[in-house]
Design a protein around this motif. Structure first.
Motif, PDB file in Angstrom:
ATOM      1  N   PHE D  99       0.854  -1.196   0.000  1.00 17.66           N
ATOM      2  CA  PHE D  99       0.000   0.000   0.000  1.00 17.66           C
ATOM      3  C   PHE D  99       0.888   1.243   0.000  1.00 17.66           C
ATOM      4  O   PHE D  99       2.035   1.192   0.446  1.00 17.66           O
ATOM      5  CB  PHE D  99      -0.908   0.030   1.233  1.00 17.66           C
ATOM      6  CG  PHE D  99      -1.804  -1.181   1.352  1.00 17.66           C
ATOM      7  CD1 PHE D  99      -2.764  -1.451   0.392  1.00 17.66           C
ATOM      8  CD2 PHE D  99      -1.672  -2.065   2.413  1.00 17.66           C
ATOM      9  CE1 PHE D  99      -3.586  -2.571   0.490  1.00 17.66           C
ATOM     10  CE2 PHE D  99      -2.483  -3.183   2.521  1.00 17.66           C
ATOM     11  CZ  PHE D  99      -3.442  -3.448   1.552  1.00 17.66           C
ATOM     12  N   ASP D 100       0.339   2.360  -0.472  1.00 17.85           N
ATOM     13  CA  ASP D 100       1.093   3.612  -0.465  1.00 17.85           C
ATOM     14  C   ASP D 100       0.853   4.399   0.819  1.00 17.85           C
ATOM     15  O   ASP D 100       1.731   5.065   1.328  1.00 17.85           O
ATOM     16  CB  ASP D 100       0.678   4.480  -1.667  1.00 17.85           C
ATOM     17  CG  ASP D 100       1.014   3.821  -2.993  1.00 17.85           C
ATOM     18  OD1 ASP D 100       2.088   3.201  -3.091  1.00 17.85           O
ATOM     19  OD2 ASP D 100       0.193   3.902  -3.924  1.00 17.85           O
ATOM     20  N   ILE D 101      -0.385   4.329   1.305  1.00 16.73           N
ATOM     21  CA  ILE D 101      -0.778   5.097   2.486  1.00 16.73           C
ATOM     22  C   ILE D 101      -1.623   4.187   3.370  1.00 16.73           C
ATOM     23  O   ILE D 101      -2.447   3.418   2.862  1.00 16.73           O
ATOM     24  CB  ILE D 101      -1.592   6.355   2.071  1.00 16.73           C
ATOM     25  CG1 ILE D 101      -0.678   7.351   1.356  1.00 16.73           C
ATOM     26  CG2 ILE D 101      -2.274   7.007   3.261  1.00 16.73           C
ATOM     27  CD1 ILE D 101      -1.383   8.614   0.865  1.00 16.73           C
ATOM     28  N   LEU D 102      -1.422   4.272   4.675  1.00 14.11           N
ATOM     29  CA  LEU D 102      -2.282   3.557   5.617  1.00 14.11           C
ATOM     30  C   LEU D 102      -2.940   4.578   6.528  1.00 14.11           C
ATOM     31  O   LEU D 102      -2.264   5.489   7.025  1.00 14.11           O
ATOM     32  CB  LEU D 102      -1.476   2.542   6.441  1.00 14.11           C
ATOM     33  CG  LEU D 102      -1.144   1.248   5.709  1.00 14.11           C
ATOM     34  CD1 LEU D 102       0.045   0.542   6.343  1.00 14.11           C
ATOM     35  CD2 LEU D 102      -2.350   0.304   5.721  1.00 14.11           C
ATOM     36  N   ILE D 103      -4.258   4.422   6.733  1.00 17.07           N
ATOM     37  CA  ILE D 103      -4.959   5.357   7.617  1.00 17.07           C
ATOM     38  C   ILE D 103      -5.774   4.566   8.631  1.00 17.07           C
ATOM     39  O   ILE D 103      -6.075   3.393   8.425  1.00 17.07           O
ATOM     40  CB  ILE D 103      -5.910   6.291   6.843  1.00 17.07           C
ATOM     41  CG1 ILE D 103      -7.061   5.481   6.218  1.00 17.07           C
ATOM     42  CG2 ILE D 103      -5.168   7.092   5.785  1.00 17.07           C
ATOM     43  CD1 ILE D 103      -8.185   6.339   5.685  1.00 17.07           C
ATOM     44  N   GLU D 104      -6.108   5.229   9.727  1.00 18.44           N
ATOM     45  CA  GLU D 104      -7.041   4.657  10.683  1.00 18.44           C
ATOM     46  C   GLU D 104      -8.265   5.558  10.712  1.00 18.44           C
ATOM     47  O   GLU D 104      -8.140   6.775  10.622  1.00 18.44           O
ATOM     48  CB  GLU D 104      -6.415   4.585  12.075  1.00 18.44           C
ATOM     49  CG  GLU D 104      -7.186   3.713  13.031  1.00 18.44           C
ATOM     50  CD  GLU D 104      -6.692   3.848  14.460  1.00 18.44           C
ATOM     51  OE1 GLU D 104      -6.337   2.843  15.080  1.00 18.44           O
ATOM     52  OE2 GLU D 104      -6.668   4.998  14.963  1.00 18.44           O
ATOM     53  N   LEU D 105      -9.442   4.959  10.832  1.00 18.15           N
ATOM     54  CA  LEU D 105     -10.646   5.776  10.960  1.00 18.15           C
ATOM     55  C   LEU D 105     -11.607   5.161  11.962  1.00 18.15           C
ATOM     56  O   LEU D 105     -11.504   3.984  12.302  1.00 18.15           O
ATOM     57  CB  LEU D 105     -11.311   5.986   9.598  1.00 18.15           C
ATOM     58  CG  LEU D 105     -11.672   4.780   8.752  1.00 18.15           C
ATOM     59  CD1 LEU D 105     -12.927   4.095   9.290  1.00 18.15           C
ATOM     60  CD2 LEU D 105     -11.923   5.230   7.330  1.00 18.15           C
ATOM     61  N   VAL D 106     -12.528   5.996  12.432  1.00 17.01           N
ATOM     62  CA  VAL D 106     -13.472   5.635  13.478  1.00 17.01           C
ATOM     63  C   VAL D 106     -14.857   6.055  13.015  1.00 17.01           C
ATOM     64  O   VAL D 106     -15.023   7.197  12.584  1.00 17.01           O
ATOM     65  CB  VAL D 106     -13.113   6.374  14.791  1.00 17.01           C
ATOM     66  CG1 VAL D 106     -14.173   6.160  15.839  1.00 17.01           C
ATOM     67  CG2 VAL D 106     -11.759   5.920  15.300  1.00 17.01           C
ATOM     68  N   ALA D 107     -15.827   5.129  13.086  1.00 21.72           N
ATOM     69  CA  ALA D 107     -17.173   5.464  12.608  1.00 21.72           C
ATOM     70  C   ALA D 107     -18.235   4.967  13.572  1.00 21.72           C
ATOM     71  O   ALA D 107     -18.007   4.026  14.336  1.00 21.72           O
ATOM     72  CB  ALA D 107     -17.404   4.863  11.219  1.00 21.72           C
TER      73      ALA D 107
END
Lengths: 147, 147, 147, 147, 147, 147, 147, 147
Positions: D99-107
């Motif tokens: 992957f180029d970018i890894l993100i974390e998110l919360v929903a």
């Protein structure tokens, strides 16, 4: 079991409305209500057809539903049979492609899901699992008719 | 729609036998046959539950059944809605993981399958498809109960 | 532990400024400084919340930071617990998808990183590891609020 | 900003207890409470350190947390900056690897997650996303010390 | 066996028409019918060339044809030899890339295919298999000539 | 074209020896040499069967042979037809799985291979190619019989 | 070994012309020919630098050159050391990403390549190999300078 | 350029010691020092051989070295030529397999690496890049001899 055209016509109608009364179903396939009842029971007994309530599990209190791609060591059918005995696994199919077996499962919450995954992964024949969590069920129909 | 305990008990029973007569179903959930019939029709009308004949398509003359993993460009829900309009596609779910959307489809033969695949692949939102052909359907149940 | 609205309001405020004095924090949630101090300590003791200094490790002399995707043989929770005991591993999460577990680690240099990787890979439950080296940390926030 | 040994000692202590009073913190690093307060504020102002409440979002009413692997068309830093502006995305890192970018998110729920994913996927620079849903957060620490 | 220009010219002609009579073949390569017959038999005996009927198996009652990518533990040539002994496997090649060995197989139906796959997968040297089911055979030629 | 049992018996015999004289072939399928010749020519004319010399290209001066997995944008059959027109491509099949189309090609050297690859990759419908270079051809048979 | 500015200047010059005479090299770095000779020998003895003829192996009779991605069971450095002892392997590097180790090798022909691959694959620590055959070497330079 | 046995012997010796004096080199290949000097200069001028200082860049102040797997849209050779013009890219090879092109690059730090990656990714022909960061360079030799 070999299906004749009448069997197929019956299945076709019940795919749209599983509770259609025998008194409506019979005339549509040129049978008496008693004869069509006989046929329907036979199709169910022989495992050709189930007549069941189908729901979206998330509306019934199951917060987690997932497909799981599984890779297997050794024989595919024995592994599929073993996995199919797990109660929370409602669908098991042996496929060709990147995965050997695909299953669907339904769980009450993430802890429950982890428990089921650990059970599947404890089998010697299971090499690896890859989970596809459901975000939204868009379509679910069963009236593909007959050929 | 919010389900109460009686709704859930009804669904539970119909998941095992979708044609259970209202005269048997009512007493089991402490309702009159007329009242339980009302409830069942309401659950169907609201889309909570379908009562249908479920079969293994390969016994009905469909020689090809497959799951397809799809990757999408842009919005997931719009793409899923578009794909769901194809008649031969009976199941569409948006998932998290290596694929964006997983679908199930049923075809009469390989030429028919190619036609359906070409239709799906003609949508601008579809970037790629990966086919998992069914070799054997091992389990298919719908009685996961309620919570 | 069940959180009430006041707990959530406290957490919300401390997500933005972890050192807000109890004398400012109390009035904003309609509590005395002593009472709010009590609540905060309880939330920390119960493991609901940590109040800590968060930094970009590369500014502190750690030249290597990485996420690692890990695939596991067998039970997921036991493997995650084992990996979590490694000091340099600061984050461990069991996930669904191509990897079974994702971890974050921080190392002083490449030799140190190799050492940590070898330790993780020495566990029987670890089948494979895939390293994602950090090139640039673009965002790191903790104030997602409460619901 | 260049950190001296005293800065590092302060950070080290606050990584374990972010609310340690200046009256305790000062003596441990051979500074007066007023001087250490000055240093702490400076470290925060310069963006070296945040002191914040860190929680497991699932205990705060967020039912869905996920890491997302993203592949990008074109420049990596511009894409990362754009994604970082989404409020629900709390972590963004440019990495080397698959992957180029890894993100974390919360929903809050799956519909909310779909909305965020659609927003990310609407950017021209985002070629594809791959979601890793959290099943269980096993470890989350911030006291990696300094070098 | 070292081929001379006449051998190559013979092969070239038989790639287009494998049943060309020796009386036509001879003059085209400046040999008598008897001499060209000698050469052809020698080329066949030495394994340089087979003259055979080539068909699309699906026209002959085989409903399933597939390529299978196989990954191997240990030595590649021994594994390839072992797999090549299975009758339904008509093509085996050791390759460089994501798979170690690629094979083609032909089966009467899905149950037959599962049986073959289980046999291949029962070998210790076979780590994993990935099936590519044929949807349509578009081209199959053998007249690539000689150099 | 519908094949009868005699057609199948003829094909069966020619799969082992494509040059069997009509005088031997006839009696084995209870036909006169003239009648069997008629049948064979008809099977070839209709495209059911080719009788050809099959060789290992590397013995004929081709140093590079490869399978190529291809992923396609849009319709699969149109793309397959386009690729099949390239002379050096001797085999083209549309498949289900990780690739959309698999082809085999034969080249004189690496520069020739690059040229062919560039031609394939210049088509708008070709999204990506993945080369599997042949290291050793272990088995190549055509006598799978008939059903 | 710690390099000073003079060492770096020497390396810089020899990266462009490895045979530059000491009588030219010395003045450019403000050393006598004897002193610069001393330095050069020391840099070579300490393993900081090799001065060697670098060629494209395919011009020297090696028809096969390849990079191989390798995945390892257990410790990375021990496995890398073991693989590095194979003579035909000229480059071994432990990396982060989809593969654990990447190597380059040079072989006389495909049979030779298979032999080397089988040797690598016979090690217990080697789980899998993925071959990238060279089609064309486009650039190979060594004058990256110093910092 | 066609190499004779004497050329190969010269290359062989210089692969081990690139600075061997012509007075030692000559006798070993039965040439006078002046004649062998002539040959060496010719081999270098024709691009058959470079004689250069080869180092581990990390000892020279470059903290980041990486291989990058690149996938290309369209023609492979034109893309390789374009990428080869970037100064920090020291190695470019067109390969068969999962990637189309593999390159090696050397950078001073992560910001420098990001800059180079963005430059490569800005080319229209570059579809995607996958970085393999070097953790440890285990072996680097150039004396593979000649055939």
């Amino acid at each position: 079991m070999k299906l004749d055209e009448t069997d197929k016509a019956i299945i076709d109608l019940l795919q749209s409305d599983g509770r259609m009364p025998f008194s409506s179903l019979g005339p549509r396939v040129d049978l008496s209500p008693a004869a069509v009842r006989q046929r329907v029971l036979h199709l169910i007994d022989q495992g050709v057809m189930q007549i069941v309530a189908v729901t979206d599990p998330t509306t019934l209190g199951f917060t987690v539903q997932a497909l799981v791609g599984i890779n297997i060591d050794g024989a595919l059918d024995a592994a599929a049979e073993r996995i199919a005995r797990i109660e929370e696994v409602d669908y098991v199919v042996i496929v060709g492609g990147r995965f050997d077996i695909l299953i669907e499962l339904v769980a009450g919450d993430h802890d429950h899901l982890l428990e089921i995954m650990n059970e599947i992964r404890s089998f010697d024949s299971v090499r690896s699992t890859e989970l596809f969590t459901y975000l939204r069920l868009e379509k679910q129909t069963y009236n593909w008719g007959t050929r």
